[in-house]
Design a protein around this motif. Structure first.
Motif, short mmCIF file in Angstrom:
data_model
loop_
_atom_site.label_atom_id
_atom_site.label_comp_id
_atom_site.label_asym_id
_atom_site.label_seq_id
_atom_site.Cartn_x
_atom_site.Cartn_y
_atom_site.Cartn_z
N ILE A 160 0.85 -1.19 0.00
CA ILE A 160 0.00 0.00 0.00
C ILE A 160 0.89 1.24 0.00
O ILE A 160 1.79 1.36 0.82
CB ILE A 160 -0.92 0.01 1.24
N GLU A 161 0.57 2.17 -0.91
CA GLU A 161 1.43 3.34 -1.05
C GLU A 161 1.10 4.43 -0.03
O GLU A 161 -0.06 4.68 0.29
CB GLU A 161 1.33 3.93 -2.46
N MET A 162 2.10 5.09 0.46
CA MET A 162 1.98 6.25 1.34
C MET A 162 3.17 7.15 1.03
O MET A 162 3.83 6.93 0.02
CB MET A 162 1.99 5.81 2.79
N LEU A 163 3.43 8.13 1.88
CA LEU A 163 4.58 8.97 1.61
C LEU A 163 5.15 9.54 2.90
O LEU A 163 4.44 10.20 3.65
CB LEU A 163 4.19 10.13 0.66
N MET A 164 6.41 9.25 3.13
CA MET A 164 7.08 9.81 4.30
C MET A 164 7.94 10.99 3.85
O MET A 164 8.34 11.07 2.69
CB MET A 164 7.92 8.73 4.97
N LEU A 167 3.76 -1.51 3.62
CA LEU A 167 3.61 -0.10 3.24
C LEU A 167 4.83 0.34 2.46
O LEU A 167 5.96 -0.01 2.82
CB LEU A 167 3.46 0.75 4.50
N TRP A 195 2.36 11.13 5.02
CA TRP A 195 1.05 11.00 4.39
C TRP A 195 0.66 9.54 4.43
O TRP A 195 1.28 8.70 3.75
CB TRP A 195 1.11 11.53 2.95
N PRO A 218 -1.87 6.25 3.72
CA PRO A 218 -2.39 5.88 2.39
C PRO A 218 -3.57 6.74 1.90
O PRO A 218 -3.58 7.18 0.75
CB PRO A 218 -2.79 4.42 2.59
N PHE A 271 -2.37 10.23 1.06
CA PHE A 271 -1.52 10.20 -0.12
C PHE A 271 -2.35 10.14 -1.40
O PHE A 271 -2.00 10.76 -2.41
CB PHE A 271 -0.56 9.01 -0.04
N LEU A 296 -3.51 13.62 -2.12
CA LEU A 296 -2.37 14.41 -2.59
C LEU A 296 -2.06 14.10 -4.06
O LEU A 296 -1.82 15.01 -4.86
CB LEU A 296 -1.16 14.08 -1.71
N GLN A 297 -2.10 12.83 -4.41
CA GLN A 297 -1.82 12.43 -5.80
C GLN A 297 -2.87 12.97 -6.76
O GLN A 297 -2.54 13.35 -7.88
CB GLN A 297 -1.82 10.91 -5.89
#
Lengths: 433, 433
Positions: free
Chosen positions: A60-64, A125, B35, B37, B40, B43-44
């Motif tokens: 699952i995509e997220m962003l740090m 993640l 962010w 999931p 995010f 945001l995308q």
């Protein structure tokens, strides 16, 4: 599209040279690059393939963020270990910060704050974010840069056995990811370095100009990755077996005696390779000191079992070029090419040629095909050289002579084959490509 | 999907509170966020709308790095001007670096090295990259964070008149960008601050909780942005006229006497607003000291005329929530919603309900509709509250009672209207939504 005619003197390897010459990147400081429009398109395509295969495998995509607090790294004990490669920063309040070289600590902190029950496991993640490693001597362009784009995934499981299953999923996802980019990747047992743990594979692609020497059974090069029908929830042991039972090692791990014993002489392959991915199972190395635990079925506290999984996204741009180029320039696999087709107008300003080009351009765009149109007033020779240099898979060459016969030329960049065709036949060929 | 039941005490404004409660973000250090999931995904989507409208207006995407060399900023004279908001860094060789708060210097350097002829103008290059401003007191979540995602575009023209045309294109692109996100944005003449120049507009959206007071003619709120058939190569003066001829000012620029003179009492709107975009025409402010010139038709050297154009991509997530929420939570406009539909299983474990949900889930996915399926074993009340909190535009509510009548419920999050429907009718409604 700023093309350089001459080889830039600072570039020691072919990918660096071609990336500068084809106008993909420009250095802004030592080991730090700007991605010009053409290079950015390639970077985005690679990123998207990585994303699709991570998603397919259930991550699952997220962003740090890029900037992290030093305190977190003190908690895991890595703040002092990491050495000068870590870019350390003091903010205006004199707090110790750093530009993340990797994210085990930060993801573990997020996880321990948000996930408390065995029912929420397994979880994987990932994010695709810029990292920084302050290399003492950055070189080889984006192959060993300081600011680089990495995909890093982190798996969380209840038991070591479950964690091994998560590891296998990423292993298979990586085989698929690199194959989709036209690369032949070979997983090799690897040292774990500063990440830690006791199970680890590097994914190495073979290229004459590779940074390290590798040794493997020649049959590994013939294997193909699982298709897109692979069920990531099924038992992947047989696939793992197929890819890991034959000898494969980087020079760090190479054991000449074992190599000779296990591999018949005619199957012994020694070559140069480039690392494009690295996966780790490290169990509780971070969750133990950082107290990342969940409640089990009986309410007992269980320390979570983890792995991490990296792909060098920006490095892949260079690695693909190392693996796929000729004397004239880059040869992009279609899946990562900045455009599928280059349209060359051999006589810009000639009404008939311009009209034919514009019609083709419009039809290609309408068919959803990415096309780069060279309508500059350069000489034909310069246009051919530039198009070969930037390496789009197909070239459509349109000039007054051919048009008199009602024909244009279609050139396959990889084979160099050129064929005269009616415009519509060329279009049909490209739409099917 | 980590939901918080209680209001986090550190959150002073509604968007910050809701972003934490709905599990969109988590703070990692002061003013720096991860962010999760769901966040995010939003945001995308925002990033993608920004990208599409930049591309439509003829801007070309590239990517500059986060870390820049201090020398470039010394060349423009801004290194000392910028103050403590700039995060200054020393690398292992004691070279002065910085985390870019904006990119005028770097893009000007790239441009002066690569572009040498008037024939290559106009050009507009943009990137979407993380920036850092070391705010003395970061607060309000991602609304005033330290690490933030910004789209910044830079236009290069031969004459001030051409540059004004580039400025107008971005102006119109911004109107479209914000409208596509369900926001009502009003351009207001603005001060230019550390970027410089003498023509500048801020794009302000109205929200009760806005950071600054704004004053404008009420008719501006009724205007709609140009449609997607707008021709960016045509003369955009009439559109500019329509949007800039009526009074609109932030409190910095507000002139009460002029406001009362120019705007009839019943049309005087004073409200609170949030800045989501800022555009600048600054002519030769950077190209002059940095000697960025091209050759004109007669071989003469011409200093390039420039503008820059910023959109706060991560800030927009918060701004949209400020403009669109109610007591129960967020109300996402469909264009930026993390999922279009939330599917609520009211009796997880009940064979018939599970089967109906899974069939709906499969059909929605197949139709390309993004759906979030709540199959947890929470109570119905908790599921309703969570779904309202995260604010997906539509909810599909499936329970055994309705299924006996062959029906499910479709709820419109914004209006709160609920309607009982056959599953296929609900699907048709959503596919058309």
């Amino acid at each position: 599209m700023p093309i350089l005619r001459d080889d830039p003197k600072e570039a020691e390897i072919v990918s660096h040279r071609l990336m500068l010459r084809a106008g993909l990147i420009r250095q802004s400081s030592a080991g730090i690059y700007s991605w010009l429009p053409m290079g950015f398109r390639v970077l985005q395509k690679i990123e998207q393939i990585v994303r699709e295969e991570q998603d397919r495998a259930g991550a699952i995509e997220m962003l740090m963020p890029t900037i992290q607090s030093a305190d977190l790294w003190r908690e895991s004990g890595r703040y002092d270990d990491y050495g000068e490669e870590m870019l350390r920063i003091s903010d205006r309040h004199e707090r110790d910060m750093l530009y993340g070289p990797t994210n085990e600590e930060l993801i573990t902190e997020i996880f321990r704050n948000e996930v408390h029950s065995y029912r929420d496991l397994p979880r994987n993640l990932y994010h695709i974010q810029w990292k920084f490693r302050d290399e003492i001597r950055p070189r080889f362009g984006v192959m060993r840069g300081r600011e680089f784009l990495m995909k890093d995934a982190y798996s969380f499981d209840l038991t070591a056995e479950d964690a091994k299953r998560s590891y296998n999923k990423m292993f298979v996802a990586y085989l698929r990811t690199f194959e989709r980019m036209g690369l032949k990747s070979i997983p090799m047992a690897a040292d774990t370095g500063p990440i830690g743990g006791d199970l680890s594979h590097e994914f190495i692609i073979l290229a004459e100009t590779g940074e390290s020497e590798v040794f493997c059974h020649a049959d590994l090069v013939e294997l193909t990755a699982p298709g897109d029908d692979v069920d990531f929830e099924s038992d992947l042991t047989a696939i793992m077996e197929q890819w890991t039972s034959k000898y494969a090692a980087t020079d760090e791990k190479h054991d000449a005696a074992r190599f000779e014993k296990e591999v018949a002489a005619e199957k012994r392959l020694s070559a140069r390779g480039i690392e494009v991915g690295h996966i780790f199972f490290f169990g509780t190395k971070y969750t133990e000191p950082m107290k990342c635990q969940v409640q089990g079925k009986e309410g007992e506290l269980i320390t979570v079992q983890c792995g991490s999984y990296g792909i060098g996204v920006s490095r892949l741009v260079a690695a693909i070029i190392e693996a796929s180029h000729d004397d004239a320039g880059i040869i992009w696999p279609a899946s990562v090419a900045p455009y599928l087709v280059g349209l060359i107008n051999l006589k810009t300003g000639d009404a008939e040629t311009d009209a034919a080009c514009e019609e083709l351009y419009g039809k290609l765009k309408q068919a959803g095909i990415e096309v780069l149109y060279d309508d500059t007033d350069e000489r034909a020779g310069a246009k051919f050289a530039a198009m070969d240099l930037i390496g789009l898979p197909w070239q459509l060459i349109v000039g007054p002579k051919g048009l008199k016969q009602g024909e244009i030329e279609l050139k396959d960049r990889r084979s160099g084959d050129r064929e005269s065709l009616k415009p519509d036949a060329a279009l049909q060929r490209l739409i099917g490509a």
